[in-house]
Motif scaffolding. Sequence first.
Motif, PDB file in Angstrom:
ATOM      1  N   CYS A  66      50.255  35.929  57.354  1.00 33.56           N
ATOM      2  CA  CYS A  66      51.552  35.461  57.858  1.00 33.56           C
ATOM      3  C   CYS A  66      51.819  33.988  57.568  1.00 33.56           C
ATOM      4  CB  CYS A  66      51.709  35.777  59.343  1.00 33.56           C
ATOM      5  SG  CYS A  66      50.497  34.994  60.441  1.00 33.56           S
ATOM      6  N   TRP A  67      50.846  33.256  57.057  1.00 31.76           N
ATOM      7  CA  TRP A  67      51.052  31.872  56.629  1.00 31.76           C
ATOM      8  C   TRP A  67      51.055  31.759  55.105  1.00 31.76           C
ATOM      9  CZ3 TRP A  67      46.688  34.044  58.515  1.00 31.76           C
ATOM     10  CH2 TRP A  67      45.541  33.981  57.739  1.00 31.76           C
ATOM     11  N   ALA A  68      51.089  32.883  54.399  1.00 34.60           N
ATOM     12  CA  ALA A  68      50.949  32.889  52.946  1.00 34.60           C
ATOM     13  C   ALA A  68      52.124  32.202  52.256  1.00 34.60           C
ATOM     14  CB  ALA A  68      50.814  34.314  52.432  1.00 34.60           C
ATOM     15  N   THR A  69      51.881  31.813  51.019  1.00 34.43           N
ATOM     16  CA  THR A  69      52.885  31.104  50.225  1.00 34.43           C
ATOM     17  C   THR A  69      54.035  32.018  49.804  1.00 34.43           C
ATOM     18  OG1 THR A  69      51.023  29.845  49.324  1.00 34.43           O
ATOM     19  CG2 THR A  69      53.162  29.546  48.263  1.00 34.43           C
ATOM     20  N   ARG A  70      53.719  33.246  49.366  1.00 35.28           N
ATOM     21  CA  ARG A  70      54.740  34.124  48.791  1.00 35.28           C
ATOM     22  C   ARG A  70      54.889  35.470  49.498  1.00 35.28           C
ATOM     23  NH1 ARG A  70      56.785  29.885  46.711  1.00 35.28           N
ATOM     24  NH2 ARG A  70      55.705  28.997  44.899  1.00 35.28           N
ATOM     25  N   ALA A  71      53.872  35.949  50.171  1.00 33.22           N
ATOM     26  CA  ALA A  71      53.939  37.291  50.765  1.00 33.22           C
ATOM     27  C   ALA A  71      53.447  37.272  52.214  1.00 33.22           C
ATOM     28  CB  ALA A  71      53.129  38.287  49.933  1.00 33.22           C
ATOM     29  N   PRO A  72      54.232  36.639  53.117  1.00 28.78           N
ATOM     30  CA  PRO A  72      53.784  36.533  54.499  1.00 28.78           C
ATOM     31  C   PRO A  72      54.070  37.760  55.364  1.00 28.78           C
ATOM     32  CG  PRO A  72      55.826  35.316  54.227  1.00 28.78           C
ATOM     33  CD  PRO A  72      55.427  35.806  52.863  1.00 28.78           C
ATOM     34  N   LEU A  89      45.719  50.679  44.361  1.00 27.90           N
ATOM     35  CA  LEU A  89      46.211  49.492  45.054  1.00 27.90           C
ATOM     36  C   LEU A  89      47.063  49.920  46.240  1.00 27.90           C
ATOM     37  CD1 LEU A  89      46.736  46.402  45.266  1.00 27.90           C
ATOM     38  CD2 LEU A  89      48.648  46.732  43.660  1.00 27.90           C
ATOM     39  N   GLY A  90      46.686  49.476  47.434  1.00 30.70           N
ATOM     40  CA  GLY A  90      47.430  49.804  48.646  1.00 30.70           C
ATOM     41  C   GLY A  90      47.436  48.627  49.598  1.00 30.70           C
ATOM     42  N   LEU A  91      47.777  48.901  50.841  1.00 32.82           N
ATOM     43  CA  LEU A  91      47.934  47.860  51.841  1.00 32.82           C
ATOM     44  C   LEU A  91      46.778  47.840  52.836  1.00 32.82           C
ATOM     45  CD1 LEU A  91      51.691  48.354  52.821  1.00 32.82           C
ATOM     46  CD2 LEU A  91      50.753  46.535  51.373  1.00 32.82           C
ATOM     47  N   CYS A  92      46.431  46.651  53.265  1.00 32.11           N
ATOM     48  CA  CYS A  92      45.699  46.446  54.510  1.00 32.11           C
ATOM     49  C   CYS A  92      46.725  45.875  55.474  1.00 32.11           C
ATOM     50  CB  CYS A  92      44.547  45.465  54.324  1.00 32.11           C
ATOM     51  SG  CYS A  92      43.886  44.817  55.883  1.00 32.11           S
ATOM     52  N   LEU A  93      47.057  46.629  56.517  1.00 34.61           N
ATOM     53  CA  LEU A  93      47.982  46.144  57.532  1.00 34.61           C
ATOM     54  C   LEU A  93      47.190  45.554  58.690  1.00 34.61           C
ATOM     55  CD1 LEU A  93      50.648  49.015  57.519  1.00 34.61           C
ATOM     56  CD2 LEU A  93      50.800  46.756  56.432  1.00 34.61           C
ATOM     57  N   ASP A  94      47.831  44.645  59.437  1.00 39.59           N
ATOM     58  CA  ASP A  94      47.116  43.908  60.474  1.00 39.59           C
ATOM     59  C   ASP A  94      48.082  43.635  61.625  1.00 39.59           C
ATOM     60  OD1 ASP A  94      46.229  41.428  61.904  1.00 39.59           O
ATOM     61  OD2 ASP A  94      44.577  41.489  60.485  1.00 39.59           O
ATOM     62  N   THR A  95      47.662  43.981  62.842  1.00 40.64           N
ATOM     63  CA  THR A  95      48.539  43.786  63.999  1.00 40.64           C
ATOM     64  C   THR A  95      48.913  42.320  64.184  1.00 40.64           C
ATOM     65  OG1 THR A  95      46.619  43.627  65.480  1.00 40.64           O
ATOM     66  CG2 THR A  95      47.623  45.799  65.236  1.00 40.64           C
ATOM     67  N   PHE A  96      47.947  41.418  64.000  1.00 47.08           N
ATOM     68  CA  PHE A  96      48.235  39.996  64.159  1.00 47.08           C
ATOM     69  C   PHE A  96      49.189  39.502  63.085  1.00 47.08           C
ATOM     70  CE2 PHE A  96      47.459  35.681  62.677  1.00 47.08           C
ATOM     71  CZ  PHE A  96      47.739  34.948  63.828  1.00 47.08           C
ATOM     72  N   GLN A  97      48.936  39.877  61.839  1.00 49.90           N
ATOM     73  CA  GLN A  97      49.736  39.323  60.748  1.00 49.90           C
ATOM     74  C   GLN A  97      51.206  39.684  60.862  1.00 49.90           C
ATOM     75  OE1 GLN A  97      48.304  37.131  59.123  1.00 49.90           O
ATOM     76  NE2 GLN A  97      46.138  37.634  59.048  1.00 49.90           N
ATOM     77  N   THR A  98      51.513  40.870  61.378  1.00 52.38           N
ATOM     78  CA  THR A  98      52.916  41.246  61.516  1.00 52.38           C
ATOM     79  C   THR A  98      53.508  40.794  62.847  1.00 52.38           C
ATOM     80  OG1 THR A  98      52.814  43.085  59.961  1.00 52.38           O
ATOM     81  CG2 THR A  98      54.517  43.204  61.642  1.00 52.38           C
ATOM     82  N   ALA A  99      52.850  41.098  63.960  1.00 49.47           N
ATOM     83  CA  ALA A  99      53.390  40.671  65.250  1.00 49.47           C
ATOM     84  C   ALA A  99      53.424  39.144  65.351  1.00 49.47           C
ATOM     85  CB  ALA A  99      52.569  41.258  66.390  1.00 49.47           C
TER      86      ALA A  99
END
Length: 355
Positions: free
Chosen positions: A167-173, A190-200
């Motif tokens: 969520c602090w990333a330069t291009r893909a937060p 290639l897929g996603l790692c989702l994260d409760t903290f990164q989105t909320a």
Amino acid sequence: MAEAAPFKVPVSFASCSIGLPRHTLHQKIEAISQAGFDGIELSFPDLQSFARAHFGRDIAADDYPSLCEAGSEVRKLCANHGLKILVLQPFANFEGWPDGSPEQADARARARGWMAIMDAVGTDMLQVGSSDADGISPSVPRLADDLAELADLLAARGYRVAYENWCWATRAPTWKDAWTIVQQANRPNLGLCLDTFQTAGGEWGDPRTASGRIETGGVADEELRMSYLISLQELAATVPAEKIFFLQISDAYRVTPPLKDEPDDSGLRPRGQWSHDYRPLPYDGGYLPIVPFVEAVLATGFRGWFSVEVFDGKFEQKYGDDLHGFAKKAMEAHRRLLREATTEKALSGPSGSPP
């Protein structure tokens, strides 16, 4: 006895998320196994620390022969405790560097080295965080091309890449930014790692405000709530379950006083600082609305790996050396989160309670 989860999903524990620097990887693995987890995320710093103890000397981050030898021992250790090594993490700052730059050369060299470690530890998945570096390309097609190159490199060995929005990333937060890049890269591994903290924490929370919520532009609580819900509904409707490789779970503390709206001495942005030191287990002092996020992920049909990834700066004062108690509490938090995510039908507040 703790109430069981409504259904069974495999669950892992990030090795970097339990204990303190004085605790060995073996101690961590033992506690994780005895708490009933199915696997671990193997953190590179933990592997490096294990290698130092194994060889009795300093081990550089690019000493891949030594890291591989140590990794073979970690593989045996996990197998002896009935644990799968789900993923090697956190690989970062791979995509977007200018062609011919030293940074691009370093990123590719690191990728080859980490692949060798994956061979040694017996995992088929690399977790890649969206770049938080300055100087990378703003072009989504370019970022996607680089990730496609990485995916193709790993595909030669049957390996997968799990791309996570930081969520602090330069291009893909955001999850949507990461998903757009993954779609354009268009690789089956290639897929996603989702994260409760990164989105909320990226779309609802903010460590720079006293309220702990996003206040940019004077957004009202109800507007923020609806914006977050709409994002989650879009995730549930657009991301196929098979493109979610795993889901990381944690919460966040409200920061008092709020963090300054500037990078720290290391250059880390406020949400990155928040991520590194203020992420407890769910139901252990946090306040983010993580239950609705998990509900949205489950609504895709996802029933794959959940993984506890926390960075609790209060660990020592709360748990001391009780790794076993902490691991058991983590399993209870996972089960409770799964239960609540199958019954909650609206964003009622942080972790399912009124704000």
